[in-house]
Each structure stands twice: as C-alpha cells, then as structure tokens.
Write an enzyme that holds these catalytic residues in place. Structure first.
Site, PDB file in Angstrom:
ATOM      1  N   ASP A   1       8.421 -17.566  -2.386  1.00 47.62           N
ATOM      2  CA  ASP A   1       7.443 -16.571  -2.822  1.00 47.62           C
ATOM      3  C   ASP A   1       6.289 -17.282  -3.535  1.00 47.62           C
ATOM      4  OD1 ASP A   1       6.355 -14.008  -3.903  1.00 47.62           O
ATOM      5  OD2 ASP A   1       8.247 -13.224  -3.169  1.00 47.62           O
TER       6      ASP A   1
ATOM      7  N   HIS B   1       3.684 -11.447  -7.698  1.00 48.68           N
ATOM      8  CA  HIS B   1       4.586 -11.049  -6.615  1.00 48.68           C
ATOM      9  C   HIS B   1       5.938 -11.751  -6.699  1.00 48.68           C
ATOM     10  CE1 HIS B   1       6.034 -10.847  -2.419  1.00 48.68           C
ATOM     11  NE2 HIS B   1       5.278  -9.781  -2.275  1.00 48.68           N
TER      12      HIS B   1
ATOM     13  N   SER C   1       8.129  -6.098   0.768  1.00 50.74           N
ATOM     14  CA  SER C   1       8.390  -7.202  -0.168  1.00 50.74           C
ATOM     15  C   SER C   1       9.307  -6.760  -1.288  1.00 50.74           C
ATOM     16  CB  SER C   1       7.084  -7.665  -0.819  1.00 50.74           C
ATOM     17  OG  SER C   1       6.443  -8.606  -0.034  1.00 50.74           O
TER      18      SER C   1
END
Ligand SMILES: *[C@@H]1O[C@H](CO)[C@@H](O)[C@H](O)[C@H]1NC(C)=O
Ligand SMILES: *[C@@H]1O[C@H](CO)[C@@H](O)[C@H](O)[C@H]1NC(C)=O
Ligand SMILES: *[C@@H]1O[C@H](CO)[C@@H](O)[C@H](O)[C@H]1NC(C)=O
Ligand SMILES: *[C@@H]1O[C@H](CO)[C@@H](O)[C@H](O)[C@H]1NC(C)=O
Ligand SMILES: *[C@@H]1O[C@H](CO)[C@@H](O)[C@H](O)[C@H]1NC(C)=O
Ligand SMILES: *[C@@H]1O[C@H](CO)[C@@H](O)[C@H](O)[C@H]1NC(C)=O
Length: 780
Positions: free
Chosen positions: A151, A224, A568
């Site tokens: 990520d 994220h 996600s």
C-alpha cells in the site's frame, strides 16, 4: 550506378546513426519473468544469471549492470530492467522466459474513492456480538498471524498500531524495519513488525521522488495505507471518531492482535494540474511480494488493481500471488471501483480472493429542509453547521460563469461558479466529472453558505459521506430530482441543511456499492469473480496525520481517523477474516480458507431480502460473488473446496502457460479450466451440456451426510451426481460432478439468454452446515 550509390548512401547513413539511435530510443522498464526459482540457488548465483541474460542483449557489461532495477531472488524468478523494445523482444524469444512485459505508470492504482467509514466484523444484534467475541477469542484475535500489506505505507504513531500486551514477535518472521525519511527502526514495534519501501520503478519513470509529495520511507503521506492496515488489524481503540465526532465508538481491525508488515509500493504522482494521484509500479510490487513471501507473511492484503484486462503472466499482482499460493499465503485483493459497468473487474486470478464492496448499516443523517416544508434525506460527515435559518437555494447551473460547457453544467467543476451569484446561498451540484469534495471546495470558493451534492442517475441510491470544507450534505438520485423540481416550482427556493448525526441499524444493509467492479471475468470467463463482498462504503479507520480528510490541497485539517470508501476498504476486511481463520485452523490451505469464507457468505440483507444494488434492484454474483462475508460462520464451514499450487499450475496449462515451475510438467491433455476445484462455477457460452468435477473435503463432523440441492439458473437444468455424500472421517474427500444443460423447450428464454448471464446456486447441507456455491451461465 545510381542504384548502388543509393544503397551505399543508405548504408553509411545507418552505420553512422546506429549508435545514436540506440541511445535515443526510449528505454522503459520491462519485467522479464522466468516463473518459480528451481532448487536452492545462492542469491549471487541468481543475480549472476539475471545479469548474463541482460548482458546477452546489451552492448556492454556496464550497460547491463546499470539497467537492472530489481533481481527477484526468493520465490519469483525474474528481473526488472530498463530495456529498449528491441532488447525486450530478444529476451522474450529466449527459451526459459515465461513473459516479458512493460511496466505502465498509471496502470495500477489504489482502489479507493473519496469518501469515508468502518465496520469490522460487526453484525448488529447482541447475540451476534457474543458469537463474534467467542470466535475472536478462539482465534486469539489473530495473534501471531502475520499480515502483509502492499500500500502507501503506514503512520506508525496511530494508536491503532500500539503493541501493549503483545508477546514477542513470532519466530517465523524474517523481515526488516527499513529506515528512511522520518522513519527508523524505533517506528516498528511488536504490532508493526516490519516495514519496507520499493521505489525504483517509480523513480525510473518520474525521476527522484519530490520529498514534499511523499516520504522516501515506509511512512504514509497519503492515509490510504494507514487506513487499510488498521482495518485488517488495528488495535481496539475506544472512543474515537472522524472529525466532527462522526461514527464515535471503538475502532478495531478485523483481527486486532495480528502482526502487521508494511510494504510501501504506492507513491504520490507529481501533480500535473489534476489533484489526486497515487501510482504503484508492477516492478516495485513484485519486489515487495518476493520479499513478503520470504519474510514469512501468512496473509497478504492488496488494495491495488488495474482497470485494463491483463493476462496472468503480465499481471504483477497475479504473478506475485501465484508464488504466494505456493507457500499457502492467502492473498486478498480489491475487485476495483469501476462499476457499475460490467466486466470491469481487476485481480481475476483464481489463486486470489477478489473482494467487492458493500454498505454497512450505519448512516450519517443530515437531511435538507425545503422551503415548502418537505424534508429530504441526506448524509454527511462534514463537521460544519449552518446558522439555523432558511437560505436561498440554487441549482449550480443558474449561478455558473457563462462559459461553462453544457456537458459539465451543474457539476461545480473548479472555477465554474460565479461568486456574485453564489454568495450566501446553498448551491446544489451534481456528481459526474470532478471529485465530490472538489465540488464542495468550489462552492466554498464562490462564497456559498452550504452545499448539496446530488447523485447522478448512475450513482443511484448510494451515498458516500464526505468531510467537506463547508456545511454540506449528499442526496440520492431520486432525492436530487425532488429538490430540482422544488427549485423549479418556486420563484424563491429556500433550504436548510440539518447538522449531521450518526445513526445505526439502518435498512436495507448491506447493499452493493455502485462503484464496485463487476464480472464477468474477462481474462478467465470460466472463473466466477468477484469471490465475496465486505464493507467498503463509508469506512472509518486510522489516517495519516500528514494528510487531510479530503486530501484537497487547501484542506489543512488533521484527522487521526477518517471515513473513506472503496473496494480498498473491503479487501482488508477479508484479509483480517482470513487471518482469524488461519489462527483458528493453522493447517488449512489458503484455498480452504477462501472456500470457507465463500461458501458461508450471506445473501440476505437486514430486511431478509436478497442483497440489492445501489438502486434497489436485486444484485447478482457478478457483484457480490458468493455473498457478504460472515467470518463466524466461516470458522465452521463443514466442507471445503481445496486446491493447491499444483492445481493452479494445471489450470494455467489450459491457457498454454507451461513453464512456470521447473519441477512441474503440463500433462499432454490439460484438464479444462472449469475443473479447477473452485467454490463457485462459471459457464460462459454453454452449448447444450457441460459436466464439471468438484471435490469437497470434510472439515466438519467426523460422521456426516451431505445432501445436494440446486437452484438452477433460468432456462438451465443442473444435476449433481452423486446427490448424497457420506463422510466417515475428518479430511476425507469426495468427488462429484455437476452437469449443466440448456433446457431446449424454453427457446424463448434461450434467445433472451444469449450473451446474458443467469445465476443459480448449488448447496450441500448436512442439516447443520450450509455449503453454498454460486453459478453463472450464459448460452452460446
Ligand atoms: C515538489 O512538489 C511541490 C508541491 O507540489 C512543488 O511545489 C514543487 O515545485 C515540487 N518540486 C520539484 C523539484 O518538482
Ligand atoms: C469521548 O471523547 C469525547 C471527546 O473527545 C469526550 O467528550 C467524551 O467524554 C469521551 N467519552 C468517553 C466515554 O470517554
Ligand atoms: C465537454 O465538452 C467540451 C466540448 O464541447 C470538451 O472540450 C470537454 O472536454 C468536455 N468535458 C468533459 C468533462 O466531458
Ligand atoms: C465526464 O467527462 C467525460 C470526458 O472527459 C465524458 O465522456 C462524460 O460524459 C462526463 N460525464 C459526466 C457525467 O458528465
Ligand atoms: C426544471 O426546469 C428545467 C427548465 O426550466 C427543466 O429542463 C428541468 O428538467 C426541470 N427539472 C425538474 C427536475 O423538473
Ligand atoms: C453447438 O454444438 C454443435 C455440435 O457440436 C455445433 O454444431 C453448433 O455449431 C454449436 N453451436 C454454437 C452456437 O456454438
């Protein structure tokens, strides 16, 4: 004479130019893939062999050395290097090479949209909470299972990554904590046991990283990576919320005691007018996966994908995941956010767990009061409030600058609104082009008092709640139309936006997010994808303090927890659930864990009806696969459809991919891809009859008898043989066939079914366990 002259000239022309040309030809990063490493080779030996391949197509030793980015040395045999198309072509013709493919700058991206929230394994009732707690306890909250994430890095200071009361790092762990910009070994602990970063591919394309855009280290600038890591395995942190107090409660990852290993592979793209931007290069991801497998992760959660259909041997994530499958590592990947268009799915390989996104039963209630007394439902997590009075209400197209193109009128794209006309008003804008939070920013720039974001028809009834920069709410398509007709109905439209409030137990939930990518599987139509769905709409989890909740350039707010949406966000729910199952059943294969999650998934929403899509229409297996995950049920699935790395190699043989592993030879007549022992079934272009084989393994009661039942797709008959399976032992396997036949008598349906998939189910039950597999069939 003339002819010879010409030739001579031409020849010298080329001779002179060749060295020049060679250095001018754009070199790009290619990945040269050889499959699995054979035998026990020393690292030097491997590098030497990669080097000699390179040297065989390069002019000089130095050129060969300097062009090499990565030599994949643990499981994955291959390298990434700067090559000319000609050099790449030469390498692709060599015997040992499986594939040579180019890396593309924008091919892979993180699968998030811009909205936020969280759910974990929560199922609403008290009874379910107890069951869940029991299950978590038995699975020891995932303690000692190691989950790796590819990520954008991690914000290690987040409370979600505290290591209080966690025992020593598992002995199986071989990874490292890599230092870099604002990150050193003190940022790892017994929770964040590893952290690495991979940037050679990014830098080969964009040049050196701009340090104001990202950290040259495992530290997360974006948010994220912190969000997904805390969703898989964040600690229980009481009394946290998003900005403005939304979704207040205890934050917890699915498996709160797992150990996390962070592999940063996604980086901020230099801004080129467009805001937003993260990209993840194939060569960087392959290096990360090669390390993660060697480091000893048990589960990989990868919320990254590509929109373009990519063959397995040229898809970095699929390649890495195949090698992970050899080590029984569960790989969960997001299906993508390219819905509702069909056949938009990413990560379609059958050795990957492909995850769609759906809603949870929480809403952030912020209705609009209209001047005519009507109250319209809306949702927001914006922390700002209007003064309690009615405001003039306008549709954006009425307060735009005159030059705004028709195709984007009403969409509040940057610079489109006139400050004179917008000042002090509530401005309603429609979704379409531009980001949701960017539209709010535009209304704020133009001096609007408040902002209503209306769904377009494609967005339907699904609302993504955002933390806007001004008082705001979001409304469904139906409600947007209602507001527009109210605006039309009066000379002085007025409105007030009620401040947002968190509400639980909303119905119906779950429903499928409109953005979730859809099947059919364009790479392997014989494999039904996605596999499963999990919460991905408005998910609350930890955030990077170097980011802002909206990531807009002018948003200076800092949020420790944030609400966002995307596949996600759903993927790490499955990663966390897989970690719990791994802890509960250490001997199960990665395929068995996937099977358990799939065959136990739920089909009904909290109103007892089939899960719908965002518009309220019944959803199907191209959206939710086997259904909504139910980890407590997956703990005891009864039967599993197992498969091994060798089964995946056999499956690849049917695609003509024959060279992945030196210790494996494809049979002369490869079995059909349909016969891969998968817990679901897809039959594209059925012509009369097809029979496929499946094998189930008993993991339930020692003595049990399972009965088959079928809900056939419309116009299709399905026969299971034998229809009864008796088991006498745990681990015992039984094979059966599924015959799928087109019903000739219904020629009407047949015409309708051409190129259209119909869905059905096969279920085994012993009275206690329900082992359900979805099927999708289309006719030739
Ligand atoms: C780095 O990014 C910042 C922010 O976008 C920009 O202002 C700056 O010019 C960039 N620096 C370089 C060297 O490109
Ligand atoms: C939770 O936090 C809020 C603000 O941060 C505080 O006002 C409240 O008292 C806290 N609640 C509990 C139960 O600790
Ligand atoms: C809108 O249309 C104009 C020309 O009519 C075109 O240049 C522009 O790219 C379009 N914009 C979008 C977002 O479709
Ligand atoms: C968005 O822009 C694209 C072109 O850039 C255009 O084709 C599309 O119709 C636009 N969508 C909406 C909803 O305006
Ligand atoms: C509002 O009026 C405009 C024309 O004045 C029309 O194009 C539009 O369809 C109307 N919208 C609704 C929702 O009634
Ligand atoms: C179905 O199979 C039959 C017999 O093998 C063949 O003649 C026919 O062309 C096939 N139909 C289609 C639509 O492929």
């Amino acid at each position: 004479m003339l002819f010879i002259m010409k030739n001579f000239l031409a020849l010298s022309f080329y001779l002179l130019l060749l060295p020049l040309l060679a250095s001018c030809v754009q070199k790009q990063v290619y990945i040269v893939y050889f499959g699995q490493h054979g035998g026990q080779k020393a690292v030097d030996e491997i590098q030497e062999s990669h080097h000699s391949y390179l040297f065989s197509v390069k002019e000089t030793e130095e050129d060969a050395k300097s062009s090499l980015l990565y030599s994949y040395k643990h499981s994955i045999n291959g390298f990434a290097a700067l090559l000319t198309p000609d050099e790449a072509f030469k390498l692709s013709k060599m015997d040992e090479v499986v594939s040579v493919f180019q890396s593309h700058p924008t091919k892979y991206s993180l699968h998030t949209t811009r909205s936020w929230e969280f759910s974990g394994l929560e199922e609403a009732t008290a009874e379910n909470q107890l069951k869940k707690e029991n299950f978590l306890l038995k699975a020891r909250y995932g303690k000692d299972v190691i989950v790796g994430l590819l990520d954008s890095g991690v914000w290690p200071e987040s409370e979600s990554f505290g290591d209080e009361d966690l025992g020593a790092v598992p002995k199986t762990w071989k990874g490292i904590c890599q230092s870099g910009h604002a990150f050193d070994s003190s940022n790892c602990n017994k929770k964040l046991i590893g952290a690495r970063y991979y940037i050679k591919g990014y830098e080969a394309y964009y040049g050196p990283l701009n340090k104001t855009l990202d950290y040259l280290s495992p530290r997360d600038k974006d948010g994220h990576g912190t969000h997904t890591a805390s969703t898989v395995g964040g600690r229980r942190v009481p009394n946290i919320s998003a900005l403005g107090g939304f979704a207040r409660g205890t934050a917890s990852g699915g498996a709160p005691l797992v150990r996390l290993a962070i592999y940063k592979v996604c980086w901020a793209v230099p801004r080129q007018g467009k805001e937003d931007g993260n990209t993840c290069f194939t060569e960087d991801m392959l290096a990360a996966m090669d390390d993660a497998i060697a480091d000893g992760v048990d589960v990989l959660s990868i919320s990254i994908g590509t929109k373009d259909p990519t063959p397995f041997t040229e898809d970095g994530i699929a390649i890495g995941a195949l090698h992970a499958a050899k080590k029984n590592i569960v790989v969960a990947c997001s299906a993508g956010n390219s819905g509702p268009t069909p056949s938009t799915l990413s990560n379609p390989a059958p050795w990957i767990m492909t995850v769609g996104a759906s809603s949870v039963d929480r809403k952030f209630f912020a209705p609009v009061l209209l001047g005519n007394g009507i109250k319209i439902e809306g949702e927001t997590v914006t922390p700002y409030k209007l003064e309690k009075k009615m405001y003039p209400l306008v549709f954006a197209s009425r307060v735009e600058n005159p030059n705004v193109a028709r195709n984007v009128s009403g969409q509040c794209l940057p610079g489109s609104l006139s400050p004179q006309k917008s000042k002090g008003k509530i401005v309603m804008c429609l979704r379409g082009n531009g980001t949701r939070v960017g539209k709010g920013e535009e209304v704020k720039r133009a001096g609007g008092a408040g902002f209503i974001l209306g769904n377009s028809k494609a967005n339907g009834e699904e609302l993504a709640a955002d933390s806007h920069l001004l008082p705001a709410t979001a409304v469904t398509y139906t409600n947007a139309v209602k507001i527009l007709s109210y605006i039309n109905s009066t000379k002085t439209p007025k409105a007030y936006i009620v401040p947002g409030k968190t509400m639980l137990h909303r119905k119906p939930a779950p429903f499928m997010a409109s953005f979730t990518s859809r099947g059919p599987n364009s790479i392997s139509p014989d494999i039904l994808k996605p596999d499963i769905t999990a919460p991905g709409l408005n998910i609350l989890a930890a955030w990077s303090e170097a980011s802002s909740p909206t990531k807009l350039a002018d948003d200076r707010r800092v949020a420790k927890y944030n609400i966002i949406s995307g596949t996600s966000m759903s993927c790490p729910h499955i990663g966390g659930a897989a970690a719990l199952l791994k802890s509960l059943h250490p001997s199960w294969s990665s395929a068995a864990i996937r099977s358990a999650l799939m065959t136990s998934a739920g089909l009904l929403n909290n109103e007892g009806k089939l899960i719908s899509d965002a518009s309220g229409a019944p959803a199907d297996s191209f959206q939710f696969g086997s259904g909504h995950f139910r980890p407590t049920k997956a703990a005891d699935p009864g039967l599993v459809y197992d498969a091994s790395y060798t089964d995946y190699l056999l499956y690849l043989c049917s695609f003509g991919v024959t060279r992945i592993d030196p210790s494996f030879k494809c049979p002369k007549n490869p079995v059909s891809a349909k016969n891969l022992n998968y817990p679901s079934l897809a039959i594209p272009k059925l012509n009369n009859t097809v029979t496929v084989t499946r094998t189930v393994t008993n993991v339930g009661h020692i003595k049990s008898v399972y009965f088959a039942s079928v809900k056939p797709p419309l116009g299709i008959s399905v026969t299971i043989s034998p229809p009864i399976l008796s088991f006498k032992n745990i681990g015992e396997k039984k094979t059966f066939t599924i015959t799928v036949k087109e019903n000739k008598q219904t020629s009407d349906t047949t015409t309708k079914m051409k190129d259209k998939y119909m869905f059905g189910w096969i279920t085994w039950t012993d009275g206690t366990h329900i082992v359900r597999s979805p099927m999708a069939v289309s006719l030739a």
